[in-house]
Design an enzyme around this catalytic site. Structure first.
Site, PDB file in Angstrom:
ATOM      1  N   GLY A  26     -62.165  -2.627  -3.645  1.00 60.10           N
ATOM      2  CA  GLY A  26     -62.022  -3.997  -3.161  1.00 60.10           C
ATOM      3  C   GLY A  26     -63.313  -4.783  -3.154  1.00 60.10           C
ATOM      4  CB  CYS A 391     -46.405 -19.446 -19.769  1.00 61.62           C
ATOM      5  SG  CYS A 391     -47.343 -19.434 -21.322  1.00 61.62           S
ATOM      6  CG  HIS A 517     -50.255 -19.714 -16.790  1.00 60.03           C
ATOM      7  ND1 HIS A 517     -49.498 -18.578 -16.642  1.00 60.03           N
ATOM      8  CD2 HIS A 517     -50.401 -19.898 -18.124  1.00 60.03           C
ATOM      9  CE1 HIS A 517     -49.196 -18.089 -17.832  1.00 60.03           C
ATOM     10  NE2 HIS A 517     -49.734 -18.871 -18.751  1.00 60.03           N
ATOM     11  CD  GLU A 519     -49.461 -18.409 -12.947  1.00 64.32           C
ATOM     12  OE1 GLU A 519     -49.563 -17.698 -13.965  1.00 64.32           O
ATOM     13  OE2 GLU A 519     -48.769 -19.445 -12.917  1.00 64.32           O
TER      14      GLU A 519
END
Length: 552
Positions: A26, A391, A517, A519
């Protein structure tokens, strides 16, 4: 910053983030979380990722190997960690924020061919390391703090030039202007019933062997670190006790800045870098995290039917944007990742999808699983279930509509069927002469005009938008009139009207496709309007229990 030393009154400060023991600890989330804390204290912060693979960028890498390719406004194809960076610090990043070994070597070789080195033998030290340091400095002018994450783990051969470069860099700028933060693992051995610090000790020792002494350790663990463990780690790694930070698993990644703040990570960083600033105001962020962890408005189930569902990292930004949509509506979003190939059966999709409140088809390349996507979209259209196509999802929605509503038998994309009698999706004019695969798609931010009276115009609340793209194929303009007569609406187009950017079905509860896109621009504190609206539609469907009925 009232009565405080401003970072702009000082040289730019640098924080280098490395990892040890194992990958996937992480580093990206830790770097982004620290970036958020420093931004909340008034500093101009940016984040940068160094990836030690020889590809020039991730654009040609398989999603199964590398996960999502994140695209910036200026058209860079980058590592997925840049998505975390943007979402946490709420800033748009650029080409300069993701550098690979391949890009560094490409630049150095170009300079050598041009004669810039005046006959010198070109070597890793100093030429490669100097180019790496130049990449760090390029971000200095506009920022108070630059946080640079080194990909991979300490001990990887391919990471050595980057580690040597940041070692040199700290020597050049001084210890008060650069620090090292190292992520490591403190595993719990169930048979012994205790945490083990040896992996952390060995990881730091290996880092010290190449001349880097970390000032901060982020210790990933499944169990809390007690004071004895922290003191032991500090003693054996030459790190101050305040620099030993516990990193436990959390319900939401957006909780991590709050956990680091609780342990005083940002205070210690400012002390090491000789900076002063007011305490961060994390009230808004805290409210957002509370909603993400325990929403009060119920639950919606979303089926994501795609190509790469075996590896969720391939759709990381989609996953996060759906969560953001849940935050915007105060609902829990339960996401199921379903392989589109599983819908290519005679049974039909209804049995598998009936329990879901909404369907999303994300991007992808190649013919595998496309027929399954078409079946899922037909189901959502006919039973009036909220549908979002991104897309490839837009392109499949157009193909399905052409086949089953406009009765264009054999309609397809030229990407998948070059002999289709009705090529409703065709190669963009700008792509016809392209032969190289890397970095040659339509990439980055482009404007689009939204049709008056359309659902998308209402969702965005404005006439013109800018969104990020990554594609080669588009809706074939030669069939737009036929499709429009069938009832589909081209609700978003490029300013010159040559490229279809968005489609929708009037009369359907929520049926929208976009060629871009969205997002990539969603943030936890500023959910993208399309995802917020999509989840709102799913929540309405969940509340009504399907009472909207069925029909075309």
């Amino acid at each position: 910053m009232t009565d405080a030393k401003r970072a702009s009154d000082h040289p730019t400060k640098y924080i280098f983030v490395t990892g040890g023991v194992v990958s996937s600890l992480g580093k990206g989330i830790s770097a982004a979380s620290l970036g958020r804390l420093l931004k909340e204290r008034g500093f101009r912060v940016t984040l940068q990722k160094f990836d030690p693979y020889i590809n020039v960028d991730p654009g040609t890498l398989s999603p199964f190997q590398h996960g999502e390719v994140f695209v910036t406004d200026d058209g860079a194809e980058t590592d997925l960690d840049l998505g975390h960076y943007e979402r946490f610090i709420d800033e748009s990043l650029s080409q300069n924020n993701n550098i690979t070994t391949g890009r560094i070597y490409q630049t150095v070789i170009h300079k050598e061919r041009r004669g810039d080195y005046l006959g010198s033998t070109v070597q890793v030290i100093p030429h490669i390391t100097d180019e790496i340091k130049s990449a760090i400095r390029r971000l200095s002018d506009d920022h108070d703090v630059v946080i640079t994450e080194i990909g991979g783990t300490v001990g990887d051969i391919e990471s050595l030039p980057f580690l040597e470069a940041i070692r040199q860099f700290r020597q050049e700028v001084g210890s008060k202007n650069a620090i090292f933060m190292h992520l490591t693992l403190v595993p719990y051995i169930a048979a012994a019933g205790e945490l083990k610090t040896k992996p952390t000790q060995h990881s730091v020792r290996e880092l010290m062997e190449i001349g880097i002494q970390p000032q901060i350790l982020i210790c990933r663990s499944e169990h809390p670190l007690d004071e004895d463990i922290r003191r032991k780690i500090a003693l054996f790694t030459n790190v101050d006790r305040r620099g030993v930070i516990e990193a436990l698993d959390v319900d939401s990644i957006y909780q991590v800045p709050l956990e680091y703040r609780r342990q005083g990570l940002d205070d210690y960083v400012l002390e090491l870098l000789d900076l002063e600033a007011p305490a961060p105001d994390l009230e808004e962020w805290g409210r957002m995290v509370k909603t993400a962890r325990a929403p009060s408005g119920g639950r919606v189930r979303v089926a994501v039917v795609g190509k790469y569902t075996e590896l969720v990292d391939a759709y990381k930004s989609v996953q996060e944007a759906l969560i953001h949509g849940g935050i915007a509506n105060d609902v829990e979003v339960d996401i199921d990742w379903l392989s589109s190939e599983g819908f290519e059966t005679s049974e039909g999709p209804g049995a598998r999808l009936e329990g879901y409140d909404a369907l999303l088809i994300p991007g992808g390349f190649g013919p595998r699983g496309v027929e399954g996507m078409l079946e899922a979209i037909r189901w959502a259209r006919e039973v009036r279930r909220p549908f979002f196509g991104i897309c490839l999802g837009l392109q499949c929605a157009v193909i399905e509509f052409a086949r089953n509503v406009c009765h264009l038998e054999g309609a397809h994309s030229l990407e998948f069927d070059p002999e289709s009698p009705h090529p409703v999706i065709a190669l963009m004019d700008s792509q016809r002469q392209v032969t190289d695969k890397g970095g040659t798609m339509r990439l980055g931010a482009y404007p689009a005009r939204l049709a008056a009276g359309s659902r998308v115009r209402e969702i965005y609340g404005k006439e013109e938008i800018s969104e990020r793209h990554r594609h080669r194929f588009e809706v074939n303009n030669e069939v737009r009139e036929t499709l429009a007569e069938g009832g589909i609406r081209f609700s978003g187009v490029s300013p010159d009207d040559q490229l279809v950017e968005m489609v929708e079905l009037p009369g359907h509860p929520w049926f929208i496709g976009c060629q871009f896109h969205p997002e990539l621009k969603s943030r936890p504190n500023r959910p993208h309007p399309l995802f917020a609206s999509f989840i709102a539609a799913a929540a309405r469907r969940a509340e009504q229990g399907g009472s909207e009925g069925t029909g075309g």
